[in-house]
Design an enzyme around this catalytic site. Structure first.
Site, PDB file in Angstrom:
ATOM      1  N   ARG A   1     -70.275  19.945  20.640  1.00 34.91           N
ATOM      2  CA  ARG A   1     -70.046  19.912  19.197  1.00 34.91           C
ATOM      3  C   ARG A   1     -68.593  20.198  18.870  1.00 34.91           C
ATOM      4  O   ARG A   1     -68.012  19.553  18.001  1.00 34.91           O
ATOM      5  CB  ARG A   1     -70.953  20.931  18.499  1.00 34.91           C
ATOM      6  CG  ARG A   1     -72.426  20.586  18.570  1.00 34.91           C
ATOM      7  CD  ARG A   1     -73.284  21.717  18.072  1.00 34.91           C
ATOM      8  NE  ARG A   1     -73.019  22.902  18.891  1.00 34.91           N
ATOM      9  CZ  ARG A   1     -73.109  24.150  18.465  1.00 34.91           C
ATOM     10  NH1 ARG A   1     -73.484  24.408  17.242  1.00 34.91           N
ATOM     11  NH2 ARG A   1     -72.847  25.147  19.265  1.00 34.91           N
TER      12      ARG A   1
ATOM     13  N   ASN B   1     -76.569  20.656  16.960  1.00 38.09           N
ATOM     14  CA  ASN B   1     -77.595  20.564  17.992  1.00 38.09           C
ATOM     15  C   ASN B   1     -78.952  20.449  17.319  1.00 38.09           C
ATOM     16  O   ASN B   1     -79.153  20.979  16.227  1.00 38.09           O
ATOM     17  CB  ASN B   1     -77.588  21.802  18.885  1.00 38.09           C
ATOM     18  CG  ASN B   1     -76.389  21.858  19.797  1.00 38.09           C
ATOM     19  OD1 ASN B   1     -75.725  20.864  20.031  1.00 38.09           O
ATOM     20  ND2 ASN B   1     -76.104  23.039  20.294  1.00 38.09           N
TER      21      ASN B   1
END
EC number: 3.6.1.7
Length: 75
Positions: free
Chosen positions: A3, A21
């Site tokens: 990320r 996520n």
């Protein structure tokens, strides 16, 4: 890690959106910006950072988000 890699690249390319996520272990997000910058980010995401294992990149068109600023990592 993935990320933050995506956020860093998105910021470098000047695109906006988010990444997070999912409970099943996937990473999902939305990006918007100039087409060539979006394509560069998608290529980077598909390649992934070192030590990442990208199995499949799914993409599709969505409505743009007016007034969106920045790229965030959602939790």
């Amino acid at each position: 890690m993935y990320r933050h890699f995506t956020q860093k690249r998105a910021t470098e390319y000047g695109v906006t959106g988010w990444v997070q996520n999912t409970p099943d272990g996937r990473v999902e997000g939305e990006i918007q910006g100039e087409d060539n910058q979006v394509q560069k980010l998608l290529q980077d995401v598909n390649d992934g950072p070192r030590h990442a294992h990208v199995t499949k990149l799914e993409k599709g068109a969505i409505e743009t988000e007016p007034g969106e600023a920045g790229f965030e990592v959602r939790r």
